[in-house]
Write an enzyme that holds these catalytic residues in place. Structure first.
Site, PDB file in Angstrom:
ATOM      1  N   HIS A 135       0.788  -1.142  -0.034  1.00 35.73           N
ATOM      2  CA  HIS A 135      -0.015  -0.098   0.023  1.00 35.73           C
ATOM      3  C   HIS A 135       0.924   1.299  -0.062  1.00 35.73           C
ATOM      4  CE1 HIS A 135      -3.339  -2.851   1.216  1.00 35.73           C
ATOM      5  NE2 HIS A 135      -4.092  -1.942   0.830  1.00 35.73           N
ATOM      6  N   LYS A 139      -0.518   4.708   4.575  1.00 30.95           N
ATOM      7  CA  LYS A 139      -1.617   3.915   5.318  1.00 30.95           C
ATOM      8  C   LYS A 139      -1.295   3.777   6.552  1.00 30.95           C
ATOM      9  CE  LYS A 139      -3.700  -0.482   4.554  1.00 30.95           C
ATOM     10  NZ  LYS A 139      -5.173   0.080   5.048  1.00 30.95           N
TER      11      LYS A 139
HETATM   12  P1  NAP Z   1      -7.111   9.634   4.621  1.00 28.98           P
HETATM   13  O1  NAP Z   1      -6.871  10.268   3.207  1.00 28.98           O
HETATM   14  O2  NAP Z   1      -6.061   9.617   5.812  1.00 28.98           O
HETATM   15  O3  NAP Z   1      -8.374  10.057   5.062  1.00 28.98           O
HETATM   16  C1  NAP Z   1      -8.919   9.805   6.128  1.00 28.98           C
HETATM   17  C2  NAP Z   1      -9.710  11.167   6.570  1.00 28.98           C
HETATM   18  O4  NAP Z   1     -10.428  10.935   7.927  1.00 28.98           O
HETATM   19  C3  NAP Z   1      -8.914  12.345   6.871  1.00 28.98           C
HETATM   20  O5  NAP Z   1      -9.318  13.394   6.343  1.00 28.98           O
HETATM   21  C4  NAP Z   1      -9.120  12.270   8.497  1.00 28.98           C
HETATM   22  O6  NAP Z   1      -8.937  13.829   9.007  1.00 28.98           O
HETATM   23  C5  NAP Z   1     -10.136  12.035   8.559  1.00 28.98           C
HETATM   24  N1  NAP Z   1     -10.853  11.793   9.900  1.00 28.98           N
HETATM   25  C6  NAP Z   1     -10.201  11.259  11.056  1.00 28.98           C
HETATM   26  N2  NAP Z   1     -10.789  10.984  12.185  1.00 28.98           N
HETATM   27  C7  NAP Z   1     -12.170  11.546  11.936  1.00 28.98           C
HETATM   28  C8  NAP Z   1     -13.379  11.801  12.606  1.00 28.98           C
HETATM   29  N3  NAP Z   1     -13.603  11.428  13.657  1.00 28.98           N
HETATM   30  N4  NAP Z   1     -14.377  12.502  11.675  1.00 28.98           N
HETATM   31  C9  NAP Z   1     -14.300  12.851  10.719  1.00 28.98           C
HETATM   32  N5  NAP Z   1     -13.110  12.706   9.583  1.00 28.98           N
HETATM   33  C10 NAP Z   1     -12.072  12.172  10.312  1.00 28.98           C
HETATM   34  O7  NAP Z   1      -7.260   7.886   4.328  1.00 28.98           O
HETATM   35  P2  NAP Z   1      -7.684   7.285   3.008  1.00 28.98           P
HETATM   36  O8  NAP Z   1      -6.624   6.706   2.073  1.00 28.98           O
HETATM   37  O9  NAP Z   1      -8.779   8.007   2.495  1.00 28.98           O
HETATM   38  O10 NAP Z   1      -8.268   6.002   3.903  1.00 28.98           O
HETATM   39  C11 NAP Z   1      -9.409   6.010   4.751  1.00 28.98           C
HETATM   40  C12 NAP Z   1      -9.568   4.603   5.309  1.00 28.98           C
HETATM   41  O11 NAP Z   1     -10.068   3.711   4.185  1.00 28.98           O
HETATM   42  C13 NAP Z   1      -8.615   3.760   5.891  1.00 28.98           C
HETATM   43  O12 NAP Z   1      -8.662   3.295   7.134  1.00 28.98           O
HETATM   44  C14 NAP Z   1      -7.991   2.721   4.885  1.00 28.98           C
HETATM   45  O13 NAP Z   1      -7.549   1.687   5.280  1.00 28.98           O
HETATM   46  C15 NAP Z   1      -9.273   2.637   4.321  1.00 28.98           C
HETATM   47  N6  NAP Z   1      -9.681   1.931   2.652  1.00 28.98           N
HETATM   48  C16 NAP Z   1     -10.453   1.012   2.557  1.00 28.98           C
HETATM   49  C17 NAP Z   1     -10.891   0.688   1.268  1.00 28.98           C
HETATM   50  C18 NAP Z   1     -11.827  -0.172   1.028  1.00 28.98           C
HETATM   51  O14 NAP Z   1     -11.900  -0.847  -0.233  1.00 28.98           O
HETATM   52  N7  NAP Z   1     -12.367  -0.625   2.104  1.00 28.98           N
HETATM   53  C19 NAP Z   1      -9.911   1.408   0.148  1.00 28.98           C
HETATM   54  C20 NAP Z   1      -8.965   2.291   0.443  1.00 28.98           C
HETATM   55  C21 NAP Z   1      -8.792   2.713   2.090  1.00 28.98           C
HETATM   56  P3  NAP Z   1      -7.335  14.077   9.374  1.00 28.98           P
HETATM   57  O15 NAP Z   1      -6.246  14.387   8.003  1.00 28.98           O
HETATM   58  O16 NAP Z   1      -7.513  15.348  10.092  1.00 28.98           O
HETATM   59  O17 NAP Z   1      -6.834  13.252  10.151  1.00 28.98           O
END
Ligand code: NAP
Length: 247
Positions: A135, A139
């Site tokens: 990844h 991550k």
């Molecule tokens: P990311 O870019 O770090 O996005 C996460 C976002 O959530 C950030 O903007 C963060 O804010 C925000 N956040 C954290 N706590 C919060 C809260 N309590 N309320 C509202 N917003 C909040 O990460 P990403 O790459 O988008 O991935 C997000 C999640 O999805 C991860 O757990 C990843 O493993 C998962 N994922 C899943 C799939 C799937 O197919 N299921 C695919 C890809 C990723 P800050 O920046 O201020 O911390």
């Protein structure tokens, strides 16, 4: 014209959250009514009448968000990693007690769902299995939810234990990866990557490698949109996109 389903996105400023906002916005059957960032109150979901909330936040935030959403009678579609089987069980009980439904997908990409299915089909026929997941460097968790789910499905599909590999002396601790009931899982974090996984099965004289690559976050969007549209029709808490597809 059918009324649009009202959707809120939690983690809307993140990579997956902003891609989801764009995909919902572009879909005629859906209406984006709330974008929740870290500094926003979850109450905006209620105030704006969200019927489905999608969570793409972080492992430390997701559980509390889903509790809030289900308690307010809003269906939850969860993509964030970090819910343990116990969390899902407890949240499922909460969902069963109310009107809201819970859907969790470790991976929303169609190809990843097929990779997991093929790996489970192959599991009873080989002696050893290892998973290498790769990844992007931002991550937060390791190993990926997809790799753990793959190992779980492979172990469920298999009657007996895996053949134990013979590394007696791991001179660099961790070099054989994490152990999920006989399947070693290795996590690579690399700039330039999105989400990639190889399942390597082995028996005397042959190996089988099953590989999937998400090259762009658009790969997840058809699955996310499908889950948003189907979550209200689910009988109970559901884990895995395969349950929403006619495979
Ligand atoms: P990311 O870019 O770090 O996005 C996460 C976002 O959530 C950030 O903007 C963060 O804010 C925000 N956040 C954290 N706590 C919060 C809260 N309590 N309320 C509202 N917003 C909040 O990460 P990403 O790459 O988008 O991935 C997000 C999640 O999805 C991860 O757990 C990843 O493993 C998962 N994922 C899943 C799939 C799937 O197919 N299921 C695919 C890809 C990723 P800050 O920046 O201020 O911390």
């Amino acid at each position: 014209m059918a009324p649009s389903t009202r959707v809120g996105v939690i983690g809307a400023e993140g990579r997956m959250g902003s891609a989801t906002c764009g995909a919902v916005d572009a879909d005629d059957e859906l209406k984006l009514v709330a974008k929740v960032g870290r500094s926003d109150s979850l109450e905006v979901l209620v105030e704006n009448g969200a019927e489905v909330a999608v969570d793409f936040t972080t492992p430390d935030a997701v559980r509390a968000n889903v509790e809030f959403v289900l308690d307010k009678g809003i269906h939850a579609v969860v993509g964030a990693t970090g819910l343990s089987p116990e969390d899902i069980e407890e949240l499922g009980t909460r969902a069963r007690g109310g009107t809201a439904r819970l859907f969790v997908a470790p991976n929303f990409a169609m190809g990843a769902v097929l990779m997991m299915r093929f790996a489970a089909e192959a599991a009873p026929l080989f002696d050893t299995a290892e998973i290498v997941e790769r990844h992007h460097e931002k991550k937060l968790d390791a190993p990926s939810g997809t790799s753990l789910r793959t190992a779980e499905l492979m172990n469920e599909a298999r009657d007996g234990p895996w053949h134990v590999t013979q590394t007696e002396n791991e001179t660099l601790p961790g070099s054989r990866g994490g152990d999920v009931s006989g399947i070693r899982v290795h996590s690579i974090r690399s700039a330039g990557s999105v989400a990639h996984q190889e399942v390597v099965l082995g028996s005397p004289g042959e190996t089988l490698t099953i590989r999937h690559d998400s090259l762009d976050r658009t790969s997840f969007m058809p699955g996310v949109l499908l889950a948003i549209k189907k979550v209200a029709t689910l009988d109970g808490p559901t884990v895995g996109l395969e349950h929403l597809l006619d495979l």
